[in-house]
Design a protein around this motif. Structure first.
Motif, mmCIF file in Angstrom:
data_model
loop_
_atom_site.group_PDB
_atom_site.id
_atom_site.type_symbol
_atom_site.label_atom_id
_atom_site.label_comp_id
_atom_site.label_asym_id
_atom_site.label_seq_id
_atom_site.Cartn_x
_atom_site.Cartn_y
_atom_site.Cartn_z
ATOM 1 N N ALA A 1 0.834 -1.203 0.000
ATOM 2 C CA ALA A 1 0.000 0.000 0.000
ATOM 3 C C ALA A 1 0.867 1.250 0.000
ATOM 4 O O ALA A 1 0.570 2.237 -0.684
ATOM 5 N N PHE A 2 1.944 1.217 0.772
ATOM 6 C CA PHE A 2 2.871 2.353 0.831
ATOM 7 C C PHE A 2 3.519 2.585 -0.530
ATOM 8 O O PHE A 2 3.613 3.721 -1.010
ATOM 9 N N LYS A 3 3.937 1.501 -1.173
ATOM 10 C CA LYS A 3 4.573 1.601 -2.490
ATOM 11 C C LYS A 3 3.620 2.191 -3.516
ATOM 12 O O LYS A 3 4.027 2.915 -4.424
ATOM 13 N N ALA A 4 2.327 1.873 -3.348
ATOM 14 C CA ALA A 4 1.312 2.368 -4.285
ATOM 15 C C ALA A 4 0.753 3.738 -3.888
ATOM 16 O O ALA A 4 -0.164 4.245 -4.532
ATOM 17 N N ASP A 5 1.290 4.329 -2.804
ATOM 18 C CA ASP A 5 0.786 5.606 -2.276
ATOM 19 C C ASP A 5 -0.707 5.538 -1.947
ATOM 20 O O ASP A 5 -1.433 6.519 -2.092
ATOM 21 N N ASP A 6 -1.149 4.368 -1.508
ATOM 22 C CA ASP A 6 -2.567 4.154 -1.185
ATOM 23 C C ASP A 6 -2.759 4.382 0.313
ATOM 24 O O ASP A 6 -2.734 3.439 1.110
ATOM 25 N N VAL A 7 -2.955 5.646 0.694
ATOM 26 C CA VAL A 7 -3.076 5.993 2.110
ATOM 27 C C VAL A 7 -4.302 5.344 2.733
ATOM 28 O O VAL A 7 -4.254 4.854 3.871
ATOM 29 N N ARG A 8 -5.406 5.333 1.994
ATOM 30 C CA ARG A 8 -6.642 4.751 2.520
ATOM 31 C C ARG A 8 -6.446 3.284 2.891
ATOM 32 O O ARG A 8 -6.836 2.838 3.970
ATOM 33 N N ARG A 9 -5.830 2.534 2.010
ATOM 34 C CA ARG A 9 -5.566 1.115 2.261
ATOM 35 C C ARG A 9 -4.596 0.951 3.427
ATOM 36 O O ARG A 9 -4.768 0.085 4.279
ATOM 37 N N PHE A 10 -3.579 1.802 3.476
ATOM 38 C CA PHE A 10 -2.586 1.725 4.549
ATOM 39 C C PHE A 10 -3.246 1.942 5.908
ATOM 40 O O PHE A 10 -2.939 1.236 6.876
ATOM 41 N N ILE A 11 -4.156 2.888 5.984
ATOM 42 C CA ILE A 11 -4.835 3.182 7.248
ATOM 43 C C ILE A 11 -5.703 2.015 7.691
ATOM 44 O O ILE A 11 -5.691 1.617 8.864
ATOM 45 N N LEU B 1 -5.355 -1.098 6.959
ATOM 46 C CA LEU B 1 -4.454 -2.180 7.374
ATOM 47 C C LEU B 1 -3.856 -1.897 8.748
ATOM 48 O O LEU B 1 -3.668 -2.810 9.558
ATOM 49 N N THR B 2 -3.569 -0.634 9.037
ATOM 50 C CA THR B 2 -3.031 -0.252 10.343
ATOM 51 C C THR B 2 -4.040 -0.527 11.453
ATOM 52 O O THR B 2 -3.686 -1.050 12.523
ATOM 53 N N ILE B 3 -5.288 -0.180 11.202
ATOM 54 C CA ILE B 3 -6.337 -0.419 12.196
ATOM 55 C C ILE B 3 -6.504 -1.917 12.437
ATOM 56 O O ILE B 3 -6.633 -2.371 13.583
ATOM 57 N N GLU B 4 -6.476 -2.696 11.357
ATOM 58 C CA GLU B 4 -6.581 -4.152 11.493
ATOM 59 C C GLU B 4 -5.381 -4.717 12.239
ATOM 60 O O GLU B 4 -5.522 -5.631 13.074
ATOM 61 N N ALA C 1 -12.069 2.560 17.300
ATOM 62 C CA ALA C 1 -11.553 2.493 15.929
ATOM 63 C C ALA C 1 -11.977 3.688 15.082
ATOM 64 O O ALA C 1 -11.209 4.151 14.233
ATOM 65 N N ASP C 2 -13.190 4.205 15.302
ATOM 66 C CA ASP C 2 -13.643 5.362 14.520
ATOM 67 C C ASP C 2 -12.759 6.572 14.773
ATOM 68 O O ASP C 2 -12.387 7.294 13.845
ATOM 69 N N ARG C 3 -12.396 6.807 16.029
ATOM 70 C CA ARG C 3 -11.526 7.943 16.345
ATOM 71 C C ARG C 3 -10.131 7.723 15.751
ATOM 72 O O ARG C 3 -9.495 8.657 15.255
ATOM 73 N N GLN C 4 -9.676 6.484 15.836
ATOM 74 C CA GLN C 4 -8.373 6.142 15.280
ATOM 75 C C GLN C 4 -8.357 6.403 13.773
ATOM 76 O O GLN C 4 -7.426 7.019 13.235
ATOM 77 N N ARG C 5 -9.386 5.947 13.084
ATOM 78 C CA ARG C 5 -9.484 6.134 11.626
ATOM 79 C C ARG C 5 -9.546 7.620 11.275
ATOM 80 O O ARG C 5 -8.851 8.088 10.373
ATOM 81 N N PHE C 6 -10.393 8.363 11.980
ATOM 82 C CA PHE C 6 -10.541 9.795 11.727
ATOM 83 C C PHE C 6 -9.218 10.516 11.895
ATOM 84 O O PHE C 6 -8.828 11.352 11.070
#
Length: 227
Positions: free
Chosen positions: A117-127, A129-132, A154-159
């Motif tokens: 995800a980092f290599k693809a600059d996919d911040v949404r996916r990276f986030i 995956l981080t929460i998971e 998790a909602d606060r973490q994601r936000f």
């Protein structure tokens, strides 16, 4: 009545997801008419949804002007980091040796996915995956109540992670290295080392200061694998 309730729920989910995922950043003024058009409902269910979101603290409604998306205060960010430190450290300290090995494999797969995800600059996916990734530490305890508490945060973490934007992207490489350290500390059952690494990781990611775990906690908490 059922259709109205269904439309209000659909509006609530759409607006809430937009706030949590950064579509509506902090400081955005949301208008009923625009939201109704975007979601495909009338203004009444949007109004109901906004009232609910205000009760939850995500927005502040200004009559005849709209609804302003709220951020998290410095105190709220510090409290979130502190809660995550206590929750994840406590849960990880209770994992059995068998659970640690099983969870370590899942953590490694998630780290590999984060690299992609980092290599693809996919911040949404990276986030996501981080929460998971962090949820797995709470799963380690095998305690449904702890897991429920984690999911409520998790909602606060994601936000918060979405609100960091480019700053988070700039730290992704460091986050991956820190995740590798956390996974290894869990696998080996190093409870104190895990707590120390997690605290530093949260401080660096959230940009806040949080206290050390009490010495009594650190000395009496069972080592990972002990029950």
């Amino acid at each position: 009545m059922a259709n109205t309730a269904s439309a209000a729920e659909r509006a609530y989910q759409a607006i809430r997801d937009g706030i949590l995922n950064g579509v509506y950043p902090t400081g955005t003024m949301l208008g009923e008419e625009v939201l109704a058009t975007e979601i495909g409902v009338s203004r009444t269910p949007v109004r109901t949804a906004l009232a609910r979101l205000q009760d939850e603290g995500w927005i502040v409604i200004y009559p005849k002007r709209g609804a302003l998306v709220q951020g998290l205060s410095e105190r709220a960010v510090a409290d979130l980091a502190d809660a995550r430190l206590i929750l994840e450290s406590t849960a990880a300290s209770r994992a059995s040796a068998e659970a640690r090995e099983m969870l370590a494999e899942r953590l490694c797969r998630l780290i590999a996915a984060q690299r992609a995800a980092f290599k693809a600059d996919d911040v949404r996916r990276f986030i996501e995956l981080t929460i998971e990734f962090h949820r797995i530490f709470v799963e380690a305890a095998g305690n449904d109540v702890l897991l429920e508490l984690n999911d409520r945060l998790a909602d606060r973490q994601r936000f918060l992670l979405f609100s960091y934007g480019d700053r988070l992207l700039a730290r992704c490489a460091d986050i991956i290295v820190e995740h590798e350290t956390l996974a290894e500390r869990l696998r080996t059952g190093d409870g104190a080392g895990f707590a120390d690494a997690l605290r530093k990781h949260l401080v660096d990611t959230y940009g806040t200061q949080i206290g050390e775990l009490p010495r009594s906690f650190r000395s009496t908490a069972p080592t990972a694998g002990g029950r």
